[in-house]
Design a protein around this motif. Sequence first.
Motif, PDB file in Angstrom:
ATOM      1  N   THR A 154       0.817  -1.209   0.000  1.00  0.00           N
ATOM      2  CA  THR A 154       0.000   0.000   0.000  1.00  0.00           C
ATOM      3  C   THR A 154       0.852   1.260   0.000  1.00  0.00           C
ATOM      4  O   THR A 154       0.358   2.342  -0.332  1.00  0.00           O
ATOM      5  N   GLU A 155       2.120   1.145   0.380  1.00  0.00           N
ATOM      6  CA  GLU A 155       3.037   2.279   0.354  1.00  0.00           C
ATOM      7  C   GLU A 155       4.340   1.855  -0.314  1.00  0.00           C
ATOM      8  O   GLU A 155       4.744   0.693  -0.221  1.00  0.00           O
ATOM      9  N   ILE A 156       4.980   2.812  -0.979  1.00  0.00           N
ATOM     10  CA  ILE A 156       6.258   2.533  -1.645  1.00  0.00           C
ATOM     11  C   ILE A 156       7.246   3.645  -1.341  1.00  0.00           C
ATOM     12  O   ILE A 156       6.879   4.706  -0.837  1.00  0.00           O
ATOM     13  N   ASN A 157       8.500   3.393  -1.653  1.00  0.00           N
ATOM     14  CA  ASN A 157       9.520   4.434  -1.675  1.00  0.00           C
ATOM     15  C   ASN A 157       9.564   4.971  -3.098  1.00  0.00           C
ATOM     16  O   ASN A 157       9.954   4.257  -4.029  1.00  0.00           O
ATOM     17  N   ARG A 158       9.171   6.228  -3.277  1.00  0.00           N
ATOM     18  CA  ARG A 158       8.985   6.791  -4.617  1.00  0.00           C
ATOM     19  C   ARG A 158      10.312   7.314  -5.164  1.00  0.00           C
ATOM     20  O   ARG A 158      10.934   8.188  -4.560  1.00  0.00           O
ATOM     21  N   LEU A 159      10.712   6.764  -6.284  1.00  0.00           N
ATOM     22  CA  LEU A 159      11.940   7.189  -6.951  1.00  0.00           C
ATOM     23  C   LEU A 159      11.666   8.408  -7.829  1.00  0.00           C
ATOM     24  O   LEU A 159      10.618   8.494  -8.472  1.00  0.00           O
ATOM     25  N   GLU A 160      12.638   9.305  -7.881  1.00  0.00           N
ATOM     26  CA  GLU A 160      12.577  10.479  -8.745  1.00  0.00           C
ATOM     27  C   GLU A 160      13.844  10.535  -9.598  1.00  0.00           C
ATOM     28  O   GLU A 160      14.890  10.004  -9.217  1.00  0.00           O
ATOM     29  N   ASP A 161      13.727  11.168 -10.755  1.00  0.00           N
ATOM     30  CA  ASP A 161      14.897  11.349 -11.621  1.00  0.00           C
ATOM     31  C   ASP A 161      16.001  12.077 -10.856  1.00  0.00           C
ATOM     32  O   ASP A 161      15.753  13.103 -10.215  1.00  0.00           O
ATOM     33  N   GLY A 162      17.221  11.522 -10.903  1.00  0.00           N
ATOM     34  CA  GLY A 162      18.349  12.130 -10.221  1.00  0.00           C
ATOM     35  C   GLY A 162      18.585  11.598  -8.817  1.00  0.00           C
ATOM     36  O   GLY A 162      19.608  11.930  -8.199  1.00  0.00           O
ATOM     37  N   ASP A 163      17.663  10.784  -8.290  1.00  0.00           N
ATOM     38  CA  ASP A 163      17.896  10.135  -6.997  1.00  0.00           C
ATOM     39  C   ASP A 163      19.073   9.166  -7.108  1.00  0.00           C
ATOM     40  O   ASP A 163      19.439   8.721  -8.216  1.00  0.00           O
ATOM     41  N   TYR A 164      19.634   8.821  -5.963  1.00  0.00           N
ATOM     42  CA  TYR A 164      20.698   7.816  -5.907  1.00  0.00           C
ATOM     43  C   TYR A 164      20.328   6.731  -4.908  1.00  0.00           C
ATOM     44  O   TYR A 164      19.801   7.018  -3.827  1.00  0.00           O
ATOM     45  N   LEU A 165      20.609   5.484  -5.282  1.00  0.00           N
ATOM     46  CA  LEU A 165      20.518   4.360  -4.371  1.00  0.00           C
ATOM     47  C   LEU A 165      21.935   3.863  -4.110  1.00  0.00           C
ATOM     48  O   LEU A 165      22.654   3.527  -5.061  1.00  0.00           O
ATOM     49  N   THR A 166      22.343   3.825  -2.858  1.00  0.00           N
ATOM     50  CA  THR A 166      23.652   3.293  -2.509  1.00  0.00           C
ATOM     51  C   THR A 166      23.485   1.822  -2.170  1.00  0.00           C
ATOM     52  O   THR A 166      22.764   1.459  -1.232  1.00  0.00           O
ATOM     53  N   ILE A 167      24.145   0.985  -2.949  1.00  0.00           N
ATOM     54  CA  ILE A 167      24.053  -0.469  -2.770  1.00  0.00           C
ATOM     55  C   ILE A 167      25.476  -0.999  -2.709  1.00  0.00           C
ATOM     56  O   ILE A 167      26.228  -0.903  -3.682  1.00  0.00           O
ATOM     57  N   GLY A 168      25.876  -1.529  -1.558  1.00  0.00           N
ATOM     58  CA  GLY A 168      27.262  -1.931  -1.370  1.00  0.00           C
ATOM     59  C   GLY A 168      28.153  -0.711  -1.429  1.00  0.00           C
ATOM     60  O   GLY A 168      27.880   0.319  -0.811  1.00  0.00           O
ATOM     61  N   SER A 169      29.205  -0.778  -2.223  1.00  0.00           N
ATOM     62  CA  SER A 169      30.142   0.338  -2.333  1.00  0.00           C
ATOM     63  C   SER A 169      29.864   1.219  -3.542  1.00  0.00           C
ATOM     64  O   SER A 169      30.656   2.109  -3.854  1.00  0.00           O
ATOM     65  N   ASN A 170      28.723   0.994  -4.208  1.00  0.00           N
ATOM     66  CA  ASN A 170      28.422   1.737  -5.438  1.00  0.00           C
ATOM     67  C   ASN A 170      27.124   2.531  -5.301  1.00  0.00           C
ATOM     68  O   ASN A 170      26.184   2.112  -4.626  1.00  0.00           O
ATOM     69  N   ARG A 171      27.110   3.690  -5.982  1.00  0.00           N
ATOM     70  CA  ARG A 171      25.896   4.515  -6.050  1.00  0.00           C
ATOM     71  C   ARG A 171      25.257   4.324  -7.423  1.00  0.00           C
ATOM     72  O   ARG A 171      25.942   4.375  -8.443  1.00  0.00           O
ATOM     73  N   TRP A 172      23.947   4.142  -7.416  1.00  0.00           N
ATOM     74  CA  TRP A 172      23.198   3.943  -8.647  1.00  0.00           C
ATOM     75  C   TRP A 172      22.268   5.139  -8.843  1.00  0.00           C
ATOM     76  O   TRP A 172      21.406   5.409  -8.006  1.00  0.00           O
ATOM     77  N   GLN A 173      22.459   5.848  -9.931  1.00  0.00           N
ATOM     78  CA  GLN A 173      21.639   7.019 -10.240  1.00  0.00           C
ATOM     79  C   GLN A 173      20.352   6.587 -10.928  1.00  0.00           C
ATOM     80  O   GLN A 173      20.364   5.758 -11.845  1.00  0.00           O
ATOM     81  N   VAL A 174      19.235   7.153 -10.493  1.00  0.00           N
ATOM     82  CA  VAL A 174      17.941   6.895 -11.115  1.00  0.00           C
ATOM     83  C   VAL A 174      17.784   7.832 -12.317  1.00  0.00           C
ATOM     84  O   VAL A 174      17.906   9.053 -12.184  1.00  0.00           O
ATOM     85  N   ILE A 175      17.537   7.246 -13.495  1.00  0.00           N
ATOM     86  CA  ILE A 175      17.282   8.021 -14.705  1.00  0.00           C
ATOM     87  C   ILE A 175      15.862   7.700 -15.161  1.00  0.00           C
ATOM     88  O   ILE A 175      15.567   6.567 -15.557  1.00  0.00           O
ATOM     89  N   VAL A 176      14.979   8.683 -15.086  1.00  0.00           N
ATOM     90  CA  VAL A 176      13.574   8.469 -15.434  1.00  0.00           C
ATOM     91  C   VAL A 176      13.346   8.855 -16.890  1.00  0.00           C
ATOM     92  O   VAL A 176      13.739   9.941 -17.331  1.00  0.00           O
ATOM     93  N   SER A 177      12.704   7.965 -17.628  1.00  0.00           N
ATOM     94  CA  SER A 177      12.418   8.169 -19.049  1.00  0.00           C
ATOM     95  C   SER A 177      10.928   7.971 -19.293  1.00  0.00           C
ATOM     96  O   SER A 177      10.259   7.230 -18.578  1.00  0.00           O
ATOM     97  N   GLU A 178      10.433   8.602 -20.349  1.00  0.00           N
ATOM     98  CA  GLU A 178       9.010   8.500 -20.705  1.00  0.00           C
ATOM     99  C   GLU A 178       8.867   8.015 -22.143  1.00  0.00           C
ATOM    100  O   GLU A 178       9.768   8.168 -22.949  1.00  0.00           O
TER     101      GLU A 178
END
Length: 350
Positions: free
Chosen positions: A166-190
């Motif tokens: 019923t609830e989510i963590n909402r991603l936005e363009d330009g957000d970063y997810l840090t997973i392990g030692s790496n950062r992953w940039q969110v790129i939103v496309s339409e």
Amino acid sequence: MNAVVAADYSTPDSGEVVQITPGLLWLRMPLPFELDHINLYLIEDVDGWVIVDCGLFSSATTEVWDAVIEKHLGDKPVKQVVVTHAHVDHIGAAGWLCDRFDVPLYMTGREYDLVQEFLAELATPNGDSQVTRVEFFHRLGMNPKQTTSLMAIYGGFADLFSVLPTEINRLEDGDYLTIGSNRWQVIVSEGHSIAHASLYSRSLGILISGDQVLPRISSNVSVGPHDPDGNPLRSWLCSLNHLKTLPADTLVLPAHNFPFIGIRKRLDELIEGHQQDLKKIEQIWTEPMHIMQQVEQLYDRKLSLFDLLLASGECLAHVHYLMQKGRISRSLDGEGRYCYQTISADQERR
């Protein structure tokens, strides 16, 4: 000739896993369609694993996930689920995974809202949304038998979705997810979908592209009943151009086919393919025609109902692009179908 170079990895068998790099696994999940697989990815974190895309919700999918989790994740649990977009092969099993591991779902808000609206419509098959879909298919030029069959296909989708959180963590363009030692940039496309999220790691030189960039096929870009006057092709072309800022040697991990290198050349191919389609459509539409008549001229083979749905939606996307460029006009015929015609130079002068 396709400009991409397949990366040097053995394609996993259906339901099996291949390591892309330490801590990044490629899972080939089977699909019961003509496109018989989807590529899913697992990224190792310090204290667990992150799943990117999920497959359909089916007994075949859950059996594969059970086996992969037991065999490949060691003692580390799944800690979060990321979905690139809301198409059923990507999100179908997401709710089941989140519930099983009591973990959050990450995806863009617009995709989440759209799929929840879609599932609510499926739960009320005699509501206003059904009337809207029937009218949409009629205006394409589909006959009643085709429309009835397509409505049945829509209804069957409900069983391929597990219940979403019923609830989510909402991603936005330009957000970063840090997973392990790496950062992953969110790129939103339409374009292919309303707000597709790819993940890019600069340190690894890797793009998990979902359906946004595929090496062998072009993602479907369609106008649908939820936005019958939309112009998704314009959004799609803008999104493809935006991705050209990524390094040319980026390793692309797509949702279908195989990992590859050559993203800029592939983007150019995809853009050029749509430009050629636009030219072809302008040449065809010298007389008023509805979309189904155009589909018959563009495809020299018999299409399944599902392929017909994709083909008509994509034709309409190209027509709307040309309409908004002032190159095609639209009128309503006596049977309530939209007919389109190329605007000639003489008409433009008048």
